[in-house]
Design a protein around this motif. Structure first.
Motif, PDB file in Angstrom:
ATOM      1  N   ALA A  98       0.757  -1.328   0.100  1.00  0.00           N
ATOM      2  CA  ALA A  98       0.321  -0.203   0.485  1.00  0.00           C
ATOM      3  C   ALA A  98       0.781   1.314  -0.221  1.00  0.00           C
ATOM      4  O   ALA A  98       2.004   1.569   0.269  1.00  0.00           O
ATOM      5  CB  ALA A  98      -1.101   0.086   1.064  1.00  0.00           C
ATOM      6  N   SER A  99       0.171   2.038  -0.499  1.00  0.00           N
ATOM      7  CA  SER A  99       1.121   3.534  -0.321  1.00  0.00           C
ATOM      8  C   SER A  99       0.384   4.104   0.334  1.00  0.00           C
ATOM      9  O   SER A  99      -1.014   4.218   0.181  1.00  0.00           O
ATOM     10  CB  SER A  99       1.498   3.981  -1.841  1.00  0.00           C
ATOM     11  OG  SER A  99       0.735   3.915  -2.819  1.00  0.00           O
ATOM     12  N   THR A 100       0.889   5.792   0.328  1.00  0.00           N
ATOM     13  CA  THR A 100      -0.212   7.093   0.872  1.00  0.00           C
ATOM     14  C   THR A 100       0.566   7.929   0.582  1.00  0.00           C
ATOM     15  O   THR A 100       1.715   8.510   0.885  1.00  0.00           O
ATOM     16  CB  THR A 100      -0.495   6.823   2.371  1.00  0.00           C
ATOM     17  OG1 THR A 100      -1.753   8.372   2.346  1.00  0.00           O
ATOM     18  CG2 THR A 100       0.522   6.803   3.370  1.00  0.00           C
ATOM     19  N   ASN A 101      -0.461   9.109  -0.252  1.00  0.00           N
ATOM     20  CA  ASN A 101       0.247  10.940  -0.361  1.00  0.00           C
ATOM     21  C   ASN A 101       0.311  11.648   1.108  1.00  0.00           C
ATOM     22  O   ASN A 101      -1.018  11.481   1.558  1.00  0.00           O
ATOM     23  CB  ASN A 101       0.073  11.024  -1.474  1.00  0.00           C
ATOM     24  CG  ASN A 101       0.719  10.493  -2.667  1.00  0.00           C
ATOM     25  OD1 ASN A 101       1.450  10.295  -2.579  1.00  0.00           O
ATOM     26  ND2 ASN A 101      -0.823  10.146  -3.725  1.00  0.00           N
TER      27      ASN A 101
ATOM     28  N   ALA B  34      -6.269  -3.333   6.240  1.00  0.00           N
ATOM     29  CA  ALA B  34      -7.382  -3.667   5.925  1.00  0.00           C
ATOM     30  C   ALA B  34      -7.235  -4.482   4.382  1.00  0.00           C
ATOM     31  O   ALA B  34      -7.918  -4.888   4.213  1.00  0.00           O
ATOM     32  CB  ALA B  34      -7.422  -1.862   5.227  1.00  0.00           C
ATOM     33  N   LYS B  35      -6.176  -4.238   3.756  1.00  0.00           N
ATOM     34  CA  LYS B  35      -5.855  -5.051   2.606  1.00  0.00           C
ATOM     35  C   LYS B  35      -5.879  -6.315   3.234  1.00  0.00           C
ATOM     36  O   LYS B  35      -5.849  -6.984   2.391  1.00  0.00           O
ATOM     37  CB  LYS B  35      -4.840  -4.385   1.523  1.00  0.00           C
ATOM     38  CG  LYS B  35      -4.738  -3.086   0.590  1.00  0.00           C
ATOM     39  CD  LYS B  35      -3.919  -2.862   0.002  1.00  0.00           C
ATOM     40  CE  LYS B  35      -4.176  -2.000  -1.336  1.00  0.00           C
ATOM     41  NZ  LYS B  35      -3.367  -2.073  -2.590  1.00  0.00           N
ATOM     42  N   ALA B  36      -4.842  -6.534   4.018  1.00  0.00           N
ATOM     43  CA  ALA B  36      -5.038  -7.695   4.145  1.00  0.00           C
ATOM     44  C   ALA B  36      -5.825  -8.199   4.795  1.00  0.00           C
ATOM     45  O   ALA B  36      -6.565  -9.844   4.757  1.00  0.00           O
ATOM     46  CB  ALA B  36      -3.628  -7.829   5.935  1.00  0.00           C
TER      47      ALA B  36
ATOM     48  N   GLN C  15      -9.099  -7.864   3.687  1.00  0.00           N
ATOM     49  CA  GLN C  15      -9.305  -7.933   2.410  1.00  0.00           C
ATOM     50  C   GLN C  15      -9.008  -9.660   2.041  1.00  0.00           C
ATOM     51  O   GLN C  15      -9.656 -10.093   1.452  1.00  0.00           O
ATOM     52  CB  GLN C  15      -9.624  -6.810   1.529  1.00  0.00           C
ATOM     53  CG  GLN C  15     -10.110  -6.732   0.131  1.00  0.00           C
ATOM     54  CD  GLN C  15      -9.752  -5.367  -1.009  1.00  0.00           C
ATOM     55  OE1 GLN C  15      -8.847  -4.399  -0.465  1.00  0.00           O
ATOM     56  NE2 GLN C  15     -10.195  -5.275  -2.372  1.00  0.00           N
ATOM     57  N   GLU C  16      -7.851  -9.505   1.919  1.00  0.00           N
ATOM     58  CA  GLU C  16      -7.202 -10.779   1.207  1.00  0.00           C
ATOM     59  C   GLU C  16      -8.353 -12.331   1.766  1.00  0.00           C
ATOM     60  O   GLU C  16      -7.426 -12.938   1.789  1.00  0.00           O
ATOM     61  CB  GLU C  16      -6.155 -10.893   1.402  1.00  0.00           C
ATOM     62  CG  GLU C  16      -5.273  -9.605   0.564  1.00  0.00           C
ATOM     63  CD  GLU C  16      -5.921  -9.828  -1.236  1.00  0.00           C
ATOM     64  OE1 GLU C  16      -5.709 -11.585  -1.659  1.00  0.00           O
ATOM     65  OE2 GLU C  16      -6.107  -8.850  -2.061  1.00  0.00           O
ATOM     66  N   GLY C  17      -8.225 -11.568   2.848  1.00  0.00           N
ATOM     67  CA  GLY C  17      -8.773 -13.003   3.977  1.00  0.00           C
ATOM     68  C   GLY C  17      -7.693 -13.293   5.404  1.00  0.00           C
ATOM     69  O   GLY C  17      -7.659 -14.777   5.884  1.00  0.00           O
ATOM     70  N   ALA C  18      -6.817 -12.444   5.937  1.00  0.00           N
ATOM     71  CA  ALA C  18      -5.867 -13.122   6.604  1.00  0.00           C
ATOM     72  C   ALA C  18      -6.526 -12.886   7.569  1.00  0.00           C
ATOM     73  O   ALA C  18      -6.964 -11.773   8.189  1.00  0.00           O
ATOM     74  CB  ALA C  18      -4.733 -12.179   6.000  1.00  0.00           C
TER      75      ALA C  18
ATOM     76  N   ILE D 237       1.499 -11.163   4.908  1.00  0.00           N
ATOM     77  CA  ILE D 237      -0.295 -11.870   5.464  1.00  0.00           C
ATOM     78  C   ILE D 237      -0.065 -13.735   5.963  1.00  0.00           C
ATOM     79  O   ILE D 237       0.107 -14.526   4.857  1.00  0.00           O
ATOM     80  CB  ILE D 237      -1.474 -11.369   4.769  1.00  0.00           C
ATOM     81  CG1 ILE D 237      -1.126 -11.770   3.336  1.00  0.00           C
ATOM     82  CG2 ILE D 237      -1.493 -10.539   4.297  1.00  0.00           C
ATOM     83  CD1 ILE D 237      -1.849 -11.416   2.075  1.00  0.00           C
ATOM     84  N   TYR D 238      -0.520 -13.516   6.754  1.00  0.00           N
ATOM     85  CA  TYR D 238      -0.962 -15.125   7.013  1.00  0.00           C
ATOM     86  C   TYR D 238      -2.451 -15.278   6.964  1.00  0.00           C
ATOM     87  O   TYR D 238      -3.769 -14.715   7.684  1.00  0.00           O
ATOM     88  CB  TYR D 238      -0.441 -15.168   8.806  1.00  0.00           C
ATOM     89  CG  TYR D 238       0.811 -15.306   8.554  1.00  0.00           C
ATOM     90  CD1 TYR D 238       2.622 -15.935   8.483  1.00  0.00           C
ATOM     91  CD2 TYR D 238       1.179 -13.527   9.141  1.00  0.00           C
ATOM     92  CE1 TYR D 238       3.549 -15.518   8.075  1.00  0.00           C
ATOM     93  CE2 TYR D 238       3.460 -13.466   8.717  1.00  0.00           C
ATOM     94  CZ  TYR D 238       4.120 -14.093   8.535  1.00  0.00           C
ATOM     95  OH  TYR D 238       4.766 -13.810   8.300  1.00  0.00           O
TER      96      TYR D 238
END
Length: 86
Positions: free
Chosen positions: A41-44, A57-59, A61-64, A84-85
């Motif tokens: 992920a990245s943020t400005n 949030a991305k983890a 979303q991937e079911g981790a 992610i685990y």
């Protein structure tokens, strides 16, 4: 009073269900879980905690069930990667 009780019940249930989908940050590979990949992920203009939130949030979303940040950096543009685990 009845409406207040219902409102509190809805809030409690929605909070409980959100917590079950959240991935937990860990400092090392958790015992009994396997790596299922990585997310980035990245943020400005954000800070490290904003980046951490995006990775979490991305983890999720991937079911981790958990994630470990393996790289993070930047100044005005933050970027990071997490394993992610599940």
């Amino acid at each position: 009073m009845k409406n207040l009780t219902k409102a509190l019940a809805v809030i409690a249930l929605s909070t409980a269900s959100f917590a079950t989908f959240a991935a937990t940050e860990v400092s090392m590979a958790p015992a009994g879980e396997q790596s299922i990949g990585t997310v980035s992920a990245s943020t400005n203009g954000g800070d490290l905690s904003t980046l951490q939130g995006k990775l979490a949030a991305k983890a999720a979303q991937e079911g981790a069930t958990s994630y470990r940040i393996v790289a993070a950096g930047g100044e005005n543009h933050m970027y990071g990667t997490a394993e992610i685990y599940k």
